[in-house]
Design an enzyme around this catalytic site. Structure first.
Site, PDB file in Angstrom:
ATOM      1  N   HIS A 138      12.565  -7.182   5.676  1.00  0.00           N
ATOM      2  CA  HIS A 138      12.769  -5.822   5.161  1.00  0.00           C
ATOM      3  C   HIS A 138      11.407  -5.203   4.830  1.00  0.00           C
ATOM      4  CE1 HIS A 138      14.351  -2.464   2.922  1.00  0.00           C
ATOM      5  NE2 HIS A 138      15.582  -2.824   3.204  1.00  0.00           N
ATOM      6  N   HIS A 161      -2.053  -1.133  -6.853  1.00  0.00           N
ATOM      7  CA  HIS A 161      -2.057  -2.337  -7.683  1.00  0.00           C
ATOM      8  C   HIS A 161      -2.084  -3.531  -6.721  1.00  0.00           C
ATOM      9  CE1 HIS A 161      -0.828  -5.456 -10.444  1.00  0.00           C
ATOM     10  NE2 HIS A 161      -0.767  -4.604 -11.467  1.00  0.00           N
ATOM     11  N   GLY A 193       1.495   6.805 -13.021  1.00  0.00           N
ATOM     12  CA  GLY A 193       0.802   5.517 -12.996  1.00  0.00           C
ATOM     13  C   GLY A 193      -0.584   5.621 -12.382  1.00  0.00           C
ATOM     14  N   ARG A 196      -3.794   5.725  -9.945  1.00  0.00           N
ATOM     15  CA  ARG A 196      -4.056   6.435  -8.685  1.00  0.00           C
ATOM     16  C   ARG A 196      -4.557   5.471  -7.619  1.00  0.00           C
ATOM     17  NH1 ARG A 196      -6.424  12.383  -9.356  1.00  0.00           N
ATOM     18  NH2 ARG A 196      -6.294  12.043  -7.117  1.00  0.00           N
ATOM     19  N   THR A 222      -1.674  -6.822  -6.766  1.00  0.00           N
ATOM     20  CA  THR A 222      -0.598  -7.823  -6.665  1.00  0.00           C
ATOM     21  C   THR A 222       0.798  -7.221  -6.741  1.00  0.00           C
ATOM     22  OG1 THR A 222      -0.633  -8.210  -9.054  1.00  0.00           O
ATOM     23  CG2 THR A 222      -2.029  -9.657  -7.698  1.00  0.00           C
ATOM     24  N   ALA A 223       0.920  -5.999  -7.292  1.00  0.00           N
ATOM     25  CA  ALA A 223       2.261  -5.405  -7.472  1.00  0.00           C
ATOM     26  C   ALA A 223       2.562  -4.302  -6.468  1.00  0.00           C
ATOM     27  CB  ALA A 223       2.411  -4.863  -8.889  1.00  0.00           C
ATOM     28  N   GLY A 224       1.570  -3.817  -5.744  1.00  0.00           N
ATOM     29  CA  GLY A 224       1.784  -2.750  -4.768  1.00  0.00           C
ATOM     30  C   GLY A 224       2.138  -1.431  -5.428  1.00  0.00           C
TER      31      GLY A 224
END
Lengths: 301, 301
Positions: free
Chosen positions: B85, B171, B166, B168, B173-175
């Protein structure tokens, strides 16, 4: 609608489907009554029969039904009735169906109260059927009705056919009435693109339980008045045990041998949600579904 | 469940479908919380993705969702994620769906509150999508997600792609995360009796809107892990305007050219009653039906 929260459905069938003036007089007994909701009524000219759909508080429904029966008996003479649906009385059948906050036993008790009061007040012989039946052979309405009005003068005196309430003799102009509590039925009319009544009769015979068809399935063939079509009128007496799609697919299958096809179908009256969901899941080949996945009350935009 | 009577559904998608320990840690944030009902969660090893189904009081859902997001970001590294996915973040998408006593506007406002708080607390770039989108080109989630995590380092700096809340910057590791209010979708997985992924891809392409298929239809082909089957994963984004049976019949039709057939299908998560009724009426060829004919609450025996 009511304090008790109990809701019963009542679906009386009157043997008059053509004289709109008479039909209105009967149906008027269900209008402007506290605790009684007249959901719909369908008069069918082919069947010469009117089915009324009522919902409401049990005692209010019973009283309105008594009033309507009094009117029907006064203005209809069963001796003059001709129609495609078998019938034995002016008020042919009065089914009570528990819908909400009611047990089947409570519906049975209500049906017996109605039967007793109607029998005494109108001097009409009353037979209790389905869940209210006192003898197993009276559970099946078709079995009670066999011979119809014309046969009842003799049948009523036969051993085992003494009425449960009311007069022990046939009411000459009102005939006899069946009263009982039962599960909600599903009524489905399926139209075929032929005017050949024999085709409808043959398909109806093939799908109905009594002649080797589906369990919990009643069916008759009807020629539509002023139309080139015939119709299969199906009644499903237990939708929990026998599915809508089985009836539909079997009619389709049987139609093929006559080279005819289904034009459309119509659901008469109410239908439990789960019966429609069950058929959707069949056709969409859905596995492993829970009714809890269904969102019943959708949001407002 | 709640005083206000408002009920919202939240269907967060987490980019982890294989490590059951991690999945449980995330899902635990939704357990034993007043006003939050964990309806279900499905982890799919092929997609390497877990979809959680929540219902509850809006503020309670928002707070539990913030907690779960914090856990997911701590224990999942999007750089290690491989699955069928497309995804752009650890918490890939957080949809809010108004279910009861809530307008779409209230759901949009809740989604913005969540987006603002999550963006600030976790320093993750957030894009508002669907009904919450501030620009038309952000309405479509697939359009936001194009390029996936790997492409976002560059995409986030492109003109017009500044996040709504959030950080700009991506992130690492978190995307990035998409948040928005939307109509209830219907998710239908259809299994085919072939292990040829190309067949599934071809059918999915043929039925989905973006490549000449049905309006309001998204679809991807998936090879089932440890199985001889492929699957078409369909998402219907507006069941009021496009019916379930159209999707099903079109998959059936397209399957024929490959000589394969449908084995079964599964409805993932919740589905509005009217979507199932609509398909039942199609297959049963029912004309002239009103939703008022449906009995939703049946009697007790």
């Amino acid at each position: 609608m009511v304090d008790s929260g109990k809701i019963i459905q009542c679906l009386p069938n009157f043997s008059e489907g053509r004289d709109l003036d008479k039909i209105e007089k009967i149906v008027n007994a269900f209008r402007r009554k506290t605790g009684v909701k007249l959901i719909d009524y369908n008069n069918d000219v082919n069947l010469n029969r009117t089915m009324v759909i009522l919902m409401g508080e049990p005692q209010s429904i019973k009283n309105a039904m008594l009033e309507a029966m009094g009117i029907a008996i006064k203005i209809i003479d069963i001796r003059e009735h001709k129609g495609q649906h078998p019938r034995m009385g002016v008020v042919d059948v009065v089914p009570f169906i528990p819908i909400k906050n009611m047990s089947m036993l409570e519906a049975v008790n209500l049906s017996k109260e109605f039967a007793k009061e109607a029998g005494e007040r109108f001097n009409v012989p009353i037979y209790l059927y389905e869940k209210s039946a006192i003898k197993p052979e009276r559970e099946n309405l078709a079995h009670i009705r066999r011979g119809e009005y014309e046969g009842f003068g003799e049948k009523i005196n036969r051993p085992g056919w003494k009425p449960d309430f009311g007069s022990r003799q046939l009411h000459i102009t009102a005939g006899v009435t069946a009263v009982g509590a039962r599960m909600p039925y599903i009524s489905l009319n399926i139209n075929l693109n032929t005017d050949n009544k024999k085709v409808a009769d043959s398909i109806a015979k093939s799908i109905r339980f009594t002649s080797g068809g589906l369990r919990f399935c009643k069916a008759i063939g009807v020629k539509l008045y002023n139309s080139q079509l015939v119709q299969i009128c199906v009644t499903m007496t237990d939708y929990n045990k026998m599915s809508l799609y089985k009836v539909f697919e079997m009619v389709k299958m049987e139609s093929k041998r006559f080279g005819v096809s289904i034009i459309n179908s119509k659901i008469i009256g109410t239908i439990p949600m789960s019966a429609l969901v069950d058929s959707a899941l069949y056709y969409l080949q859905v596995d492993d579904f829970s009714m809890e996945q269904i969102l019943e009350n959708m949001f407002m935009e």
